[in-house]
Design a protein around this motif. Structure first.
Motif, PDB file in Angstrom:
ATOM      1  N   ASN A 104      -3.566 -19.158 -14.827  1.00  0.00           N
ATOM      2  CA  ASN A 104      -4.474 -18.793 -13.512  1.00  0.00           C
ATOM      3  C   ASN A 104      -3.351 -17.721 -12.552  1.00  0.00           C
ATOM      4  N   GLU A 107      -5.516 -14.226 -12.275  1.00  0.00           N
ATOM      5  CA  GLU A 107      -6.895 -14.514 -11.901  1.00  0.00           C
ATOM      6  C   GLU A 107      -7.200 -14.195 -10.252  1.00  0.00           C
ATOM      7  N   SER A 194      -5.064 -15.829  -4.250  1.00  0.00           N
ATOM      8  CA  SER A 194      -4.824 -17.380  -4.141  1.00  0.00           C
ATOM      9  C   SER A 194      -5.989 -17.961  -3.211  1.00  0.00           C
ATOM     10  N   SER A 196      -6.502 -19.418  -7.492  1.00  0.00           N
ATOM     11  CA  SER A 196      -7.085 -18.844  -8.612  1.00  0.00           C
ATOM     12  C   SER A 196      -7.876 -20.045  -9.475  1.00  0.00           C
ATOM     13  N   PRO A 216     -11.957 -19.228  -5.488  1.00  0.00           N
ATOM     14  CA  PRO A 216     -11.078 -18.782  -6.364  1.00  0.00           C
ATOM     15  C   PRO A 216     -11.619 -17.607  -7.239  1.00  0.00           C
ATOM     16  N   ASN A 219     -11.520 -12.042  -5.255  1.00  0.00           N
ATOM     17  CA  ASN A 219     -10.320 -11.508  -5.089  1.00  0.00           C
ATOM     18  C   ASN A 219      -9.866 -11.317  -3.872  1.00  0.00           C
TER      19      ASN A 219
END
Length: 493
Positions: A104, A107, A194, A196, A216, A219
């Motif tokens: 994670n 991401e 965060s 993610s 999550p 972005n």
């Protein structure tokens, strides 16, 4: 000589004429229909081919990824961020599955490939490259089409996996983002959002992930937030352009009134007599509010526009446009809005990624570089077929103005609100921010810094959503990132 057809001939012509007209009309309709369908095919298969190919819901490409060895995605030091491994399907056939070793930590910007949900993030925007359907010579592409072992192109990023890990772990358990850039080139060194999710188990956990608090899938580094006092890095340039005397002393009593609206310092703290340097170091809101009113909204708009507000940032991935007002640059601003905008409140909305670019312009002597994440693309036999070159996006401030802001940011770390980001043996320049999102919600905590101040190699911007004071919640995170970036551990940034 004339021929008389008689009554029978005339009747025959009367019967044939409507039939002939109908036949012609039908022929015209069929011809137009053929042209319409042909035009549609050309439009969707040629003109719109690239857009459809990288559309996030296009699961056809995800299915194709099971048949071809999708190119790998690597950090700047060759560490694997995404790779396709061989596996056996339920029907016993060989296929490729995407695997993300860092789970994670990258991401949602790295994205995922799913036969159920398509592809997103970098996996989507670089889909054709990763599948070997673009780039390289036409001969390379032709060979790949007929090769038994089909393989896409590898993508090498500017990102440093060690730095990414440090930033992600420092933000763990919090909602927010961390961005690290090389101000000299615009290369992205770390990019953390965060919370993610783990793309390796996304399909089975989809409902849980999309329902999770703090989004999550969003972005957080690309979304817009009120910047609070980190905006003073930008509005300082507006004061300089307006000819405000930065050496003149101003008395801060803890609050000021603009058109009946009281503007207060954090905790009603009175800073006493301050000049520009001290006002930035101590984050004096009333100084920037009153001096901002003297400067005026026109110079603020021009300055914000110079930093790229209202424009799309040239980057591999889409980023929300930063705005000065709700209508971006349209409409008039009253005095209250002008005053509050100078210290990052009012209607100002900025992404942490854009703020990193603004601070990088200060660190890079006034030049804002175009940010980039893809360093190079490697084709067959690891031959480079695409290499990114640093380039200037814009120059929003002069060298003298950049030096002036840098000096005040160094002072902020030495004796002002940014002391929480001190790094032993390193001169850090930084600015804190505590942005009020409205209502009873806790302030967003910001910390924007670069180091070493004498020869900046890294810019770090941290945003902890609803984290409180920037010097307390965001500064320690930024400190960890700066320390890692300036060591040899991360590949010698």
């Amino acid at each position: 000589m004339s021929i008389d057809l008689g009554q029978g001939g005339r009747a025959k012509n009367l019967v044939q004429s409507p039939l002939l007209r109908t036949t012609r009309q039908l022929a015209i309709i069929l011809t137009l229909s053929f042209l319409f369908i042909s035009g549609g095919l050309v439009y969707w298969q040629v003109a719109m081919a690239d857009e459809l190919l990288t559309y996030s819901s296009n699961v056809r490409m995800a299915l194709y990824s099971e048949e071809i060895q999708r190119g790998g995605i690597f950090d700047r030091n060759g560490k694997v961020l995404a790779i396709s491994n061989e596996s056996i399907s339920a029907a016993g056939a060989m296929k490729y599955e995407r695997f993300y070793p860092y789970e994670n930590m990258c991401e949602p910007w790295l994205g995922f490939v799913s036969t159920q949900y398509g592809s997103t993030g970098l996996e989507s925007v670089r889909e054709k490259t990763l599948l070997g359907l673009t780039g390289g010579s036409w001969l390379d592409m032709l060979k790949s089409k007929f090769s038994d072992q089909k393989k896409g192109y590898d993508v090498v990023l500017t990102l440093d996996a060690n730095l990414q890990k440090v930033a992600a772990e420092a933000l763990k358990g919090k909602a927010g983002s961390a961005v690290a850039l090389d101000p000299r080139t615009g290369a992205v060194l770390a990019l953390v959002s965060s919370p993610s999710f783990d793309p390796n188990s996304l399909e089975e956990n989809w409902n849980m992930v999309v329902a999770q608090e703090n989004s999550p899938m969003m972005n957080h580094a690309f979304g817009r937030f009120p910047p609070g006092s980190v905006m003073k890095v930008i509005s300082s340039v507006a004061l300089f352009r307006a000819g405000i005397d930065t050496g003149e002393l101003y008395h801060c009593s803890g609050s000021t009134v603009v058109n009946g609206q009281t503007i207060s310092e954090q905790n009603m703290h009175a800073h006493g007599w301050v000049n520009y340097d001290l006002a930035l170091a101590y984050s004096c809101n009333t100084y920037f509010a009153e001096k901002g009113l003297q400067a005026g909204q026109g110079v603020l708009r021009e300055t914000a526009e110079g930093f790229g507000f209202g424009e799309r940032i040239p980057f591999d991935l889409p980023i929300d446009k930063s705005s000065l007002t709700e209508s971006s640059f349209g409409g008039a601003m009253n005095d209250n809005l002008v005053a509050s905008s100078f210290f990052g409140q009012g209607e100002v909305m900025v992404s942490s990624f854009h703020m990193a670019l603004a601070v990088a312009a200060v660190a890079n002597k006034g030049k804002m570089m175009s940010p980039y994440l893809v360093e190079r693309v490697l084709g067959p036999n690891q031959t480079p077929i695409e290499v990114s070159e640093p380039k200037v996006w814009r120059q929003p401030l002069s060298l003298a103005q950049a030096d002036k802001i840098k000096g005040a940011m160094i002072l902020a770390v030495k004796e002002g609100t940014a002391q929480g980001g001190r790094v032993p043996g390193v001169t850090v320049a930084a600015k804190t921010g505590s942005a009020e999102p409205g209502g009873a919600a806790e302030s967003h905590a910001w910390y924007a810094a670069f180091a070493p101040a004498e020869d900046p190699r890294v810019v770090v911007v941290v945003l902890v959503e609803n984290g409180g004071a920037g010097g307390q919640a965001a500064a320690p995170i930024a400190k960890k990132i700066i320390e890692e970036a300036l060591t040899k551990k991360g590949g010698g940034i």
